[in-house]
Write a protein that holds these residues in place. Structure first.
Motif, PDB file in Angstrom:
ATOM      1  N   ALA A   1       0.831  -1.212   0.000  1.00 44.65           N
ATOM      2  CA  ALA A   1       0.000   0.000   0.000  1.00 44.65           C
ATOM      3  C   ALA A   1       0.860   1.254   0.000  1.00 44.65           C
ATOM      4  O   ALA A   1       0.469   2.291  -0.552  1.00 44.65           O
ATOM      5  CB  ALA A   1      -0.928  -0.002   1.205  1.00 44.65           C
ATOM      6  N   ALA A   2       2.035   1.170   0.592  1.00 45.24           N
ATOM      7  CA  ALA A   2       2.917   2.334   0.654  1.00 45.24           C
ATOM      8  C   ALA A   2       3.444   2.737  -0.711  1.00 45.24           C
ATOM      9  O   ALA A   2       3.845   3.890  -0.902  1.00 45.24           O
ATOM     10  CB  ALA A   2       4.079   2.056   1.606  1.00 45.24           C
ATOM     11  N   VAL A   3       3.460   1.817  -1.686  1.00 47.46           N
ATOM     12  CA  VAL A   3       3.909   2.169  -3.038  1.00 47.46           C
ATOM     13  C   VAL A   3       2.736   2.399  -3.981  1.00 47.46           C
ATOM     14  O   VAL A   3       2.937   2.679  -5.164  1.00 47.46           O
ATOM     15  CB  VAL A   3       4.853   1.087  -3.608  1.00 47.46           C
ATOM     16  N   ALA A   4       1.510   2.287  -3.463  1.00 51.30           N
ATOM     17  CA  ALA A   4       0.307   2.520  -4.277  1.00 51.30           C
ATOM     18  C   ALA A   4      -0.135   3.977  -4.143  1.00 51.30           C
ATOM     19  O   ALA A   4       0.163   4.648  -3.150  1.00 51.30           O
ATOM     20  CB  ALA A   4      -0.810   1.583  -3.840  1.00 51.30           C
ATOM     21  N   GLN A   5      -0.871   4.448  -5.129  1.00 59.60           N
ATOM     22  CA  GLN A   5      -1.384   5.816  -5.114  1.00 59.60           C
ATOM     23  C   GLN A   5      -2.647   5.865  -4.262  1.00 59.60           C
ATOM     24  O   GLN A   5      -3.612   5.128  -4.511  1.00 59.60           O
ATOM     25  CB  GLN A   5      -1.714   6.280  -6.538  1.00 59.60           C
ATOM     26  N   GLY A   6      -2.643   6.725  -3.215  1.00 58.42           N
ATOM     27  CA  GLY A   6      -3.843   6.898  -2.406  1.00 58.42           C
ATOM     28  C   GLY A   6      -3.693   6.358  -0.991  1.00 58.42           C
ATOM     29  O   GLY A   6      -2.603   5.971  -0.554  1.00 58.42           O
ATOM     30  N   GLN A   7      -4.826   6.335  -0.270  1.00 56.52           N
ATOM     31  CA  GLN A   7      -4.844   5.921   1.123  1.00 56.52           C
ATOM     32  C   GLN A   7      -5.430   4.510   1.261  1.00 56.52           C
ATOM     33  O   GLN A   7      -6.450   4.192   0.654  1.00 56.52           O
ATOM     34  CB  GLN A   7      -5.690   6.876   1.975  1.00 56.52           C
ATOM     35  N   THR A   8      -4.769   3.687   2.079  1.00 56.73           N
ATOM     36  CA  THR A   8      -5.233   2.328   2.347  1.00 56.73           C
ATOM     37  C   THR A   8      -5.389   2.141   3.851  1.00 56.73           C
ATOM     38  O   THR A   8      -4.463   2.451   4.616  1.00 56.73           O
ATOM     39  CB  THR A   8      -4.231   1.282   1.825  1.00 56.73           C
ATOM     40  N   LEU A   9      -6.540   1.656   4.254  1.00 57.52           N
ATOM     41  CA  LEU A   9      -6.770   1.347   5.665  1.00 57.52           C
ATOM     42  C   LEU A   9      -6.506  -0.130   5.882  1.00 57.52           C
ATOM     43  O   LEU A   9      -7.095  -0.989   5.215  1.00 57.52           O
ATOM     44  CB  LEU A   9      -8.212   1.681   6.075  1.00 57.52           C
ATOM     45  N   ILE A  10      -5.606  -0.433   6.810  1.00 64.30           N
ATOM     46  CA  ILE A  10      -5.300  -1.811   7.181  1.00 64.30           C
ATOM     47  C   ILE A  10      -5.811  -2.060   8.587  1.00 64.30           C
ATOM     48  O   ILE A  10      -5.450  -1.345   9.525  1.00 64.30           O
ATOM     49  CB  ILE A  10      -3.785  -2.081   7.091  1.00 64.30           C
ATOM     50  N   HIS A  11      -6.665  -3.054   8.721  1.00 67.85           N
ATOM     51  CA  HIS A  11      -7.282  -3.385  10.012  1.00 67.85           C
ATOM     52  C   HIS A  11      -6.812  -4.772  10.420  1.00 67.85           C
ATOM     53  O   HIS A  11      -7.330  -5.790   9.972  1.00 67.85           O
ATOM     54  CB  HIS A  11      -8.802  -3.350   9.889  1.00 67.85           C
ATOM     55  N   ASP A  12      -5.796  -4.813  11.284  1.00 70.13           N
ATOM     56  CA  ASP A  12      -5.223  -6.075  11.769  1.00 70.13           C
ATOM     57  C   ASP A  12      -5.871  -6.388  13.121  1.00 70.13           C
ATOM     58  O   ASP A  12      -5.292  -6.170  14.174  1.00 70.13           O
ATOM     59  CB  ASP A  12      -3.700  -5.937  11.894  1.00 70.13           C
ATOM     60  N   TRP A  13      -7.096  -6.928  13.064  1.00 68.34           N
ATOM     61  CA  TRP A  13      -7.914  -7.066  14.273  1.00 68.34           C
ATOM     62  C   TRP A  13      -7.509  -8.250  15.136  1.00 68.34           C
ATOM     63  O   TRP A  13      -7.938  -8.351  16.291  1.00 68.34           O
ATOM     64  CB  TRP A  13      -9.395  -7.189  13.900  1.00 68.34           C
ATOM     65  N   VAL A  14      -6.689  -9.156  14.639  1.00 62.65           N
ATOM     66  CA  VAL A  14      -6.410 -10.393  15.359  1.00 62.65           C
ATOM     67  C   VAL A  14      -5.429 -10.182  16.504  1.00 62.65           C
ATOM     68  O   VAL A  14      -5.629 -10.693  17.612  1.00 62.65           O
ATOM     69  CB  VAL A  14      -5.860 -11.463  14.391  1.00 62.65           C
ATOM     70  N   TYR A  15      -4.360  -9.410  16.261  1.00 65.61           N
ATOM     71  CA  TYR A  15      -3.288  -9.269  17.238  1.00 65.61           C
ATOM     72  C   TYR A  15      -3.335  -7.908  17.925  1.00 65.61           C
ATOM     73  O   TYR A  15      -3.687  -6.902  17.313  1.00 65.61           O
ATOM     74  CB  TYR A  15      -1.922  -9.447  16.568  1.00 65.61           C
ATOM     75  N   ASP A  16      -2.894  -7.894  19.175  1.00 66.88           N
ATOM     76  CA  ASP A  16      -2.929  -6.656  19.945  1.00 66.88           C
ATOM     77  C   ASP A  16      -1.888  -5.642  19.486  1.00 66.88           C
ATOM     78  O   ASP A  16      -2.138  -4.447  19.505  1.00 66.88           O
ATOM     79  CB  ASP A  16      -2.684  -6.951  21.435  1.00 66.88           C
ATOM     80  N   ASN A  17      -0.703  -6.102  19.109  1.00 68.17           N
ATOM     81  CA  ASN A  17       0.425  -5.195  18.904  1.00 68.17           C
ATOM     82  C   ASN A  17       0.912  -5.080  17.473  1.00 68.17           C
ATOM     83  O   ASN A  17       1.647  -4.153  17.161  1.00 68.17           O
ATOM     84  CB  ASN A  17       1.634  -5.658  19.747  1.00 68.17           C
TER      85      ASN A  17
END
Length: 509
Positions: free
Chosen positions: A402-418
């Motif tokens: 996502a860091a090399v893609a154009q625009g904003q990406t939301l990443i939701h890593d709901w499984v792990y706390d940290n």
């Protein structure tokens, strides 16, 4: 010179402590010393014994020094280089560790083909050796042979090795059929927040296993005459939870139904291995498994675990972030289809070969060629789901992509706390990642990567993500203390170098 070494050791300890998220007081409590003593150690103002360094390393689950070597392993990365050619995916780390635990079910000889030569496997082998299992690498070190003793010596268990792997929890399922009482150290591994074994116990209590936890040890007692009288419904569709239930059911004299089971790649490999042991498993690849257990298993078995879809995703991400054309061979496509579908929507240019069969005779493989692509941020957020959803362990690689893609990406890593927190380490390399909460990261692209020197995150996949970003950054970066990467990847630096990367392994203490 001695003072210089103390300063450098102190910096390593400080960085390891900070990456674990501990204060000096918390480390002092774990060591039974004072906060001021920890402060002096970190500033290089106090002599420190090898014993104390080892205790600090154990407390922080970080290899501060390696006896027999010059010190912990680091990587020096010359970035901005394009990759080319082809690279093979190795066998699955998570399948291999499950099969090592499953070998305890068998009284006969077990041979596992092309086992991953990684630290996680080495820790389990140290544990198995300590309790009496004879192990040796055969066929020029490619395959692994395991021969169990008539009786396991649990009192001789290498507790230090056991604490350094989460996989030790999967000893519970096999051992409950071999002894009435035993002890296991608390599981360790990556620092991913608090994780309870209660989902395991919900399943294993149905086989008579009772556990009391005291002072870092699980005290296990097996109550005879107890067996499942109705289907076991797992409260968490976890991989290791499902594997533990399978391992317990394999030698239960009767039929066990497991519902809400994981159908992920390592679970399927375990099912195929159990079938090779003579245990019939119906429903492989679904969320309901029916296990026809056998009370005694004494066979000579030869099994080939399948390839690792998470390593395949790592290599794919390496090609994407370095804007390279790379062929990744032996990709277990069944466990990459969602990831590829998401990447296709983002604009990934790739093609794949016709399918062929893995050495286990069951898993479907392809060769995947990735080419430089102009990526757009996905419309929907990136989030994991149990298989057949996007793999939990593949989520971190989307942070680099996502860091090399154009625009904003939301990443939701709901499984792990940290784990989402560690992804923000990419900001040190020029990334623009905003931590919204401990589970959500907003990634802004495209990124102009820049070189940096930094400590390896204490979680496996985020650590590799940082390495991949360093490969994309112009200039020379240094990633310090990469033990956690070696836990899950075999000779990753050397293999990336074979396709054009420039990564040097070095030790400085």
């Amino acid at each position: 010179m001695a003072d210089d070494y103390l300063v450098r050791i102190g910096r390593l300890i400080r960085d390891a402590r900070q990456h674990r998220g501990w204060t000096q007081s918390q480390l002092a409590d774990a060591l039974g010393t004072s906060q001021s003593a920890v402060n002096r150690i970190e500033r290089g103002n106090q002599n420190i014994s090898l014993e104390m360094i080892a205790r600090i390393g154990e407390a922080l689950d970080s290899e501060i020094v390696s006896l027999g070597y010059a010190g912990p392993m680091h990587l020096r990365v010359v970035g901005g280089r394009r990759l080319s050619g082809a690279i093979d995916v190795k066998t699955s780390k998570n399948a291999c560790v499950a099969l090592l635990c499953a070998s305890l079910l068998n009284k006969g000889r077990t041979v596992l083909r092309r086992v991953a030569r990684i630290e996680e496997v080495y820790r389990l082998l140290e544990v198995l050796n300590s309790i009496g299992v004879r192990t040796r690498w055969i066929n020029d070190g490619v395959d692994l042979e395991l021969i169990p003793p008539a009786r396991l010596d649990m009192e001789a268990m290498d507790a230090d090795a056991a604490r350094r792997t989460r996989s030790i929890i999967m000893f519970l399922g096999p051992l409950l059929h071999r002894m009435e009482t035993f002890r296991l150290p608390y599981a360790g591994g990556c620092d991913l927040g608090t994780r309870t074994i209660e989902p395991h116990m919900i399943a294993l209590r149905r086989f008579g296993l009772d556990i009391t936890a005291t002072e870092g040890i699980y005290h296990a007692k097996v109550v005879p005459g107890i067996s499942p009288d109705r289907p076991i419904v797992l409260t968490e569709r976890g991989d290791t939870v499902t594997e533990n239930a399978l391992l317990a059911a394999a030698r239960h004299d009767g039929v066990t139904v497991i519902r809400n089971a994981s159908s992920n790649y390592m679970v399927q490999d375990l099912c195929f291995f159990l079938e090779a042991l003579g245990v019939r498993v119906d429903g492989v690849g679904t969320t309901t498994l029916t296990v026809h257990g056998v009370p005694s298993i004494d066979v000579d078995v030869d099994y080939s675990p399948s390839e690792d879809p998470v390593e395949a995703m790592s290599l794919l991400a390496a090609a994407v972030v370095t804007e390279s054309e790379l062929t990744i061979r032996r990709v277990p496509i069944e466990f990459m289809e969602i990831e590829l579908a998401v990447l296709e929507e983002m604009g990934l240019d790739h093609d794949r070969s016709a399918e062929y069969t893995a050495d286990n005779g069951r898993t479907r493989l392809v060769d995947l060629t990735v080419r430089p692509s102009k990526l757009e941020a996905p419309i929907d957020k990136i989030h994991p789901m149990p298989f057949p959803g996007l793999n939990i362990d593949n989520v971190p690689f989307f942070a680099a992509i996502a860091a090399v893609a154009q625009g904003q990406t939301l990443i939701h890593d709901w499984v792990y706390d940290n784990r989402a927190i560690y992804l923000t380490d990419l900001n040190r390399l020029g990334g623009r990642l905003q931590l919204l909460d401990p589970h959500r990261v907003l990634v802004e692209g495209p990124t102009r990567w820049r070189a940096a020197e930094m400590m390896c995150p204490p979680a496996l996949r985020p650590a590799v993500v940082v390495l991949l970003a360093m490969m994309a950054a112009e200039g020379t970066s240094v990633l310090r203390n990469v033990y956690v990467i070696n836990r899950g990847y075999e000779e990753l630096a050397e293999r990336l170098n074979s396709v054009g990367a420039q990564i040097e392994i070095f030790r400085d203490i």
